[in-house]
Design a protein around this motif. Structure first.
Motif, PDB file in Angstrom:
ATOM      1  N   ILE A 103       0.816  -1.218   0.000  1.00 21.84           N
ATOM      2  CA  ILE A 103       0.000   0.000   0.000  1.00 21.84           C
ATOM      3  C   ILE A 103       0.852   1.271   0.000  1.00 21.84           C
ATOM      4  O   ILE A 103       0.316   2.376   0.009  1.00 21.84           O
ATOM      5  CB  ILE A 103      -0.977   0.027   1.200  1.00 21.84           C
ATOM      6  N   GLU A 104       2.171   1.119  -0.043  1.00 23.36           N
ATOM      7  CA  GLU A 104       3.041   2.296  -0.050  1.00 23.36           C
ATOM      8  C   GLU A 104       2.797   3.134  -1.303  1.00 23.36           C
ATOM      9  O   GLU A 104       2.706   2.607  -2.408  1.00 23.36           O
ATOM     10  CB  GLU A 104       4.504   1.860   0.009  1.00 23.36           C
ATOM     11  N   ASN A 105       2.682   4.441  -1.115  1.00 17.61           N
ATOM     12  CA  ASN A 105       2.452   5.424  -2.187  1.00 17.61           C
ATOM     13  C   ASN A 105       1.067   5.321  -2.808  1.00 17.61           C
ATOM     14  O   ASN A 105       0.837   5.871  -3.891  1.00 17.61           O
ATOM     15  CB  ASN A 105       3.524   5.325  -3.271  1.00 17.61           C
ATOM     16  N   GLU A 106       0.148   4.658  -2.129  1.00 18.49           N
ATOM     17  CA  GLU A 106      -1.223   4.563  -2.641  1.00 18.49           C
ATOM     18  C   GLU A 106      -2.050   5.754  -2.166  1.00 18.49           C
ATOM     19  O   GLU A 106      -1.899   6.215  -1.031  1.00 18.49           O
ATOM     20  CB  GLU A 106      -1.891   3.268  -2.170  1.00 18.49           C
ATOM     21  N   TYR A 107      -2.927   6.268  -3.038  1.00 18.14           N
ATOM     22  CA  TYR A 107      -3.903   7.271  -2.637  1.00 18.14           C
ATOM     23  C   TYR A 107      -4.964   6.600  -1.766  1.00 18.14           C
ATOM     24  O   TYR A 107      -5.258   5.406  -1.914  1.00 18.14           O
ATOM     25  CB  TYR A 107      -4.566   7.902  -3.853  1.00 18.14           C
ATOM     26  N   CYS A 108      -5.552   7.379  -0.881  1.00 14.30           N
ATOM     27  CA  CYS A 108      -6.536   6.825   0.040  1.00 14.30           C
ATOM     28  C   CYS A 108      -7.578   7.875   0.400  1.00 14.30           C
ATOM     29  O   CYS A 108      -7.443   9.060   0.058  1.00 14.30           O
ATOM     30  CB  CYS A 108      -5.854   6.291   1.302  1.00 14.30           C
ATOM     31  N   GLN A 109      -8.620   7.422   1.087  1.00 17.98           N
ATOM     32  CA  GLN A 109      -9.632   8.312   1.643  1.00 17.98           C
ATOM     33  C   GLN A 109      -9.737   8.058   3.136  1.00 17.98           C
ATOM     34  O   GLN A 109      -9.629   6.911   3.591  1.00 17.98           O
ATOM     35  CB  GLN A 109     -10.997   8.072   0.997  1.00 17.98           C
ATOM     36  N   ILE A 110      -9.942   9.131   3.902  1.00 19.07           N
ATOM     37  CA  ILE A 110     -10.185   9.030   5.337  1.00 19.07           C
ATOM     38  C   ILE A 110     -11.650   9.350   5.566  1.00 19.07           C
ATOM     39  O   ILE A 110     -12.131  10.421   5.176  1.00 19.07           O
ATOM     40  CB  ILE A 110      -9.298  10.000   6.142  1.00 19.07           C
ATOM     41  N   HIS A 111     -12.376   8.414   6.179  1.00 18.30           N
ATOM     42  CA  HIS A 111     -13.822   8.549   6.376  1.00 18.30           C
ATOM     43  C   HIS A 111     -14.085   8.878   7.848  1.00 18.30           C
ATOM     44  O   HIS A 111     -13.901   8.031   8.723  1.00 18.30           O
ATOM     45  CB  HIS A 111     -14.527   7.246   5.998  1.00 18.30           C
ATOM     46  N   GLY A 120      -5.817  11.472   0.841  1.00 20.94           N
ATOM     47  CA  GLY A 120      -4.433  11.478   1.305  1.00 20.94           C
ATOM     48  C   GLY A 120      -3.607  10.479   0.517  1.00 20.94           C
ATOM     49  O   GLY A 120      -4.086   9.844  -0.429  1.00 20.94           O
ATOM     50  N   THR A 121      -2.361  10.342   0.936  1.00 23.73           N
ATOM     51  CA  THR A 121      -1.429   9.396   0.328  1.00 23.73           C
ATOM     52  C   THR A 121      -0.738   8.616   1.433  1.00 23.73           C
ATOM     53  O   THR A 121      -0.298   9.210   2.426  1.00 23.73           O
ATOM     54  CB  THR A 121      -0.366  10.129  -0.518  1.00 23.73           C
ATOM     55  N   ILE A 122      -0.643   7.295   1.259  1.00 20.64           N
ATOM     56  CA  ILE A 122       0.047   6.454   2.233  1.00 20.64           C
ATOM     57  C   ILE A 122       1.516   6.378   1.843  1.00 20.64           C
ATOM     58  O   ILE A 122       1.850   6.077   0.690  1.00 20.64           O
ATOM     59  CB  ILE A 122      -0.568   5.047   2.271  1.00 20.64           C
ATOM     60  N   GLN A 123       2.402   6.669   2.776  1.00 16.49           N
ATOM     61  CA  GLN A 123       3.833   6.607   2.497  1.00 16.49           C
ATOM     62  C   GLN A 123       4.581   6.278   3.784  1.00 16.49           C
ATOM     63  O   GLN A 123       3.979   6.193   4.858  1.00 16.49           O
ATOM     64  CB  GLN A 123       4.316   7.939   1.920  1.00 16.49           C
ATOM     65  N   THR A 124       5.880   6.085   3.690  1.00 15.69           N
ATOM     66  CA  THR A 124       6.663   5.889   4.903  1.00 15.69           C
ATOM     67  C   THR A 124       7.013   7.254   5.498  1.00 15.69           C
ATOM     68  O   THR A 124       6.813   8.295   4.870  1.00 15.69           O
ATOM     69  CB  THR A 124       7.975   5.131   4.619  1.00 15.69           C
ATOM     70  N   ASN A 125       7.538   7.217   6.705  1.00 15.73           N
ATOM     71  CA  ASN A 125       7.979   8.483   7.315  1.00 15.73           C
ATOM     72  C   ASN A 125       9.371   8.894   6.832  1.00 15.73           C
ATOM     73  O   ASN A 125       9.932   9.881   7.315  1.00 15.73           O
ATOM     74  CB  ASN A 125       7.932   8.408   8.845  1.00 15.73           C
ATOM     75  N   GLN A 126       9.902   8.141   5.850  1.00 12.17           N
ATOM     76  CA  GLN A 126      11.138   8.522   5.165  1.00 12.17           C
ATOM     77  C   GLN A 126      10.892   8.402   3.653  1.00 12.17           C
ATOM     78  O   GLN A 126      11.472   7.546   2.977  1.00 12.17           O
ATOM     79  CB  GLN A 126      12.302   7.628   5.597  1.00 12.17           C
ATOM     80  N   PRO A 127      10.044   9.257   3.080  1.00 10.62           N
ATOM     81  CA  PRO A 127       9.547   9.014   1.725  1.00 10.62           C
ATOM     82  C   PRO A 127      10.447   9.476   0.584  1.00 10.62           C
ATOM     83  O   PRO A 127      10.135   9.189  -0.573  1.00 10.62           O
ATOM     84  CB  PRO A 127       8.240   9.809   1.710  1.00 10.62           C
ATOM     85  N   PHE A 172      -8.481   2.372   0.469  1.00 12.06           N
ATOM     86  CA  PHE A 172      -7.435   2.517  -0.547  1.00 12.06           C
ATOM     87  C   PHE A 172      -8.064   2.788  -1.913  1.00 12.06           C
ATOM     88  O   PHE A 172      -9.087   2.187  -2.266  1.00 12.06           O
ATOM     89  CB  PHE A 172      -6.575   1.245  -0.634  1.00 12.06           C
ATOM     90  N   GLU A 173      -7.447   3.670  -2.677  1.00 10.98           N
ATOM     91  CA  GLU A 173      -7.892   3.921  -4.047  1.00 10.98           C
ATOM     92  C   GLU A 173      -7.770   2.627  -4.857  1.00 10.98           C
ATOM     93  O   GLU A 173      -6.680   2.042  -4.956  1.00 10.98           O
ATOM     94  CB  GLU A 173      -7.027   5.007  -4.670  1.00 10.98           C
ATOM     95  N   PRO A 174      -8.867   2.119  -5.445  1.00  8.29           N
ATOM     96  CA  PRO A 174      -8.791   0.831  -6.151  1.00  8.29           C
ATOM     97  C   PRO A 174      -8.059   0.909  -7.479  1.00  8.29           C
ATOM     98  O   PRO A 174      -7.455  -0.060  -7.919  1.00  8.29           O
ATOM     99  CB  PRO A 174     -10.256   0.450  -6.346  1.00  8.29           C
ATOM    100  N   ARG A 175      -8.145   2.021  -8.171  1.00  6.28           N
ATOM    101  CA  ARG A 175      -7.548   2.189  -9.509  1.00  6.28           C
ATOM    102  C   ARG A 175      -8.047   1.120 -10.485  1.00  6.28           C
ATOM    103  O   ARG A 175      -7.275   0.484 -11.201  1.00  6.28           O
ATOM    104  CB  ARG A 175      -6.021   2.184  -9.440  1.00  6.28           C
ATOM    105  N   ALA A 176      -9.354   0.942 -10.518  1.00  4.60           N
ATOM    106  CA  ALA A 176      -9.952  -0.117 -11.327  1.00  4.60           C
ATOM    107  C   ALA A 176      -9.898   0.224 -12.816  1.00  4.60           C
ATOM    108  O   ALA A 176     -10.277   1.321 -13.231  1.00  4.60           O
ATOM    109  CB  ALA A 176     -11.403  -0.336 -10.906  1.00  4.60           C
TER     110      ALA A 176
END
Length: 347
Positions: A103-111, A120-127, A172-176
């Motif tokens: 899931i690294e670098n994936e777009y997402c939604q917070i509900h 938002g975007t999921i990433q590490t704390n050292q991106p 997570f953004e599915p990117r279908a």
């Protein structure tokens, strides 16, 4: 009996399902859509206390001792806000089993609980490799994964003022995408491809007015990814086919164009006679299938058996490559899954 499955309907409904967020525990929107579609096709829809959907179809044989259940799950992998970091980013806790690097670098939604949705975007704390020399060596786990919110936030208080709290869901953004070559690539084909296949059956029944031989229950569950989706099923069910993704990979026969018939998974072997019948029907009807064993897999049928239900059970589904990551299947596998299920309930 030849059953006509409308490819365009199945694939269109599948893309709609894929684009509806439904991490386990946050499935009310997708279950409402499923209920609406079932009623539009002319079927009654009931909900269990925990939100599973029950769609009953009467059979033309008068055998009250045989009621077949076809199940699939609408819940998916996802995450939840574990805490808010000092810089306003979010720390996550996972829902379902997946690799954090998937899931690294994936777009997402917070509900949020108030109904607001933020991106938002999921990433590490050292991106960034421009800033962190050894970022490529960082172990990807929930201690280092964060959500960068697409709002002007710099502190924990800034994020709290948006209404974001611990316990909010993250999807997570599915990117279908449905490609010209017939592939469907997306997150969450596990198990929305199977839900679409089941609705292909319902649409066919509605359009061409055929009935299964025996009373049939379409059971859509919403807690499968955490293990108890079908721990309860209606008491009159005597046999159950869990319709879930077919695994692809090392020591497995399945391809993305195949219907996979699972003989055994981590919960043990499935019913010998049901599995044999499914194999015979696939061969009779020229449906491209394989038989496989899944060592790291459990299904809604497993949950139903562990729940003490007095049933026989089997497991089939369309082959899905890269399960629990960026998944891909082929339209042939989805349509042929519906065809094999139709053959079974017409026997």
């Amino acid at each position: 009996m030849h059953v006509s499955i409308d490819d365009n309907y199945v694939l269109s409904f599948l893309l709609e399902l894929l684009n509806t967020p439904s991490p386990t525990g946050y499935t009310h929107h997708i279950m409402e859509r499923i209920a609406q579609e079932a009623k539009r096709l002319g079927f009654t829809y009931e909900s269990t206390q925990k939100g599973c959907g029950i769609i009953r179809v009467s059979g033309h044989a008068s055998d009250a001792n045989r009621v077949i259940c076809l199940s699939a799950h609408a819940d998916t992998l996802g995450a939840m806000v574990r805490s808010i970091n000092d810089d306003g980013t979010l720390r996550l806790t996972s829902i379902g089993g997946y690799m954090m690097n998937a899931i690294e670098n994936e777009y997402c939604q917070i509900h949020t609980r108030s109904g607001k949705v933020y991106t938002g975007t999921i990433q590490t704390n050292q991106p960034s490799t421009h800033v962190f020399r050894n970022s490529d060596e960082l172990k990807r786990d929930d201690k280092v994964m964060v959500v960068r919110i697409d709002e002007l936030v710099h502190t924990e208080k800034d994020t709290q003022q948006l209404g974001i709290r611990t316990g909010d869901y993250v999807s997570f953004e599915p990117r279908a995408v449905h490609t010209p070559s017939g592939f469907i690539k997306s997150r969450h084909l596990d198990d929305k491809a199977s839900v679409a296949a089941l609705f292909g059956l319902l649409e066919s029944m509605s359009r061409t007015k055929w009935q299964p031989r025996h009373d049939t229950v379409i059971f859509i569950t919403n807690y499968e990814e955490i293990g108890h989706g079908a721990s309860y099923i209606p008491a009159d069910i005597t046999e159950m086919i869990a319709v879930d993704m077919g695994a692809i990979g090392d020591d497995l026969n399945c391809k993305e164009t195949d219907v996979s018939i699972c003989a055994k998974d981590s919960s043990g072997p499935y019913d010998y006679f049901m599995t044999g019948t499914l194999i015979e029907l696939a061969e009779r009807d020229g449906i491209q299938y394989v038989t496989d064993i899944y060592p790291f897999y459990g299904s809604d049928a497993s949950a139903a058996l562990r729940g003490g239900n007095n049933i026989r059970a089997a497991l089939i589904g369309p082959g899905v490559q890269a399960s629990h990551a960026m998944e891909r299947t082929h339209e042939q596998a989805v349509i042929n899954t519906a065809r094999l299920l139709a053959a079974y309930i017409c026997e």
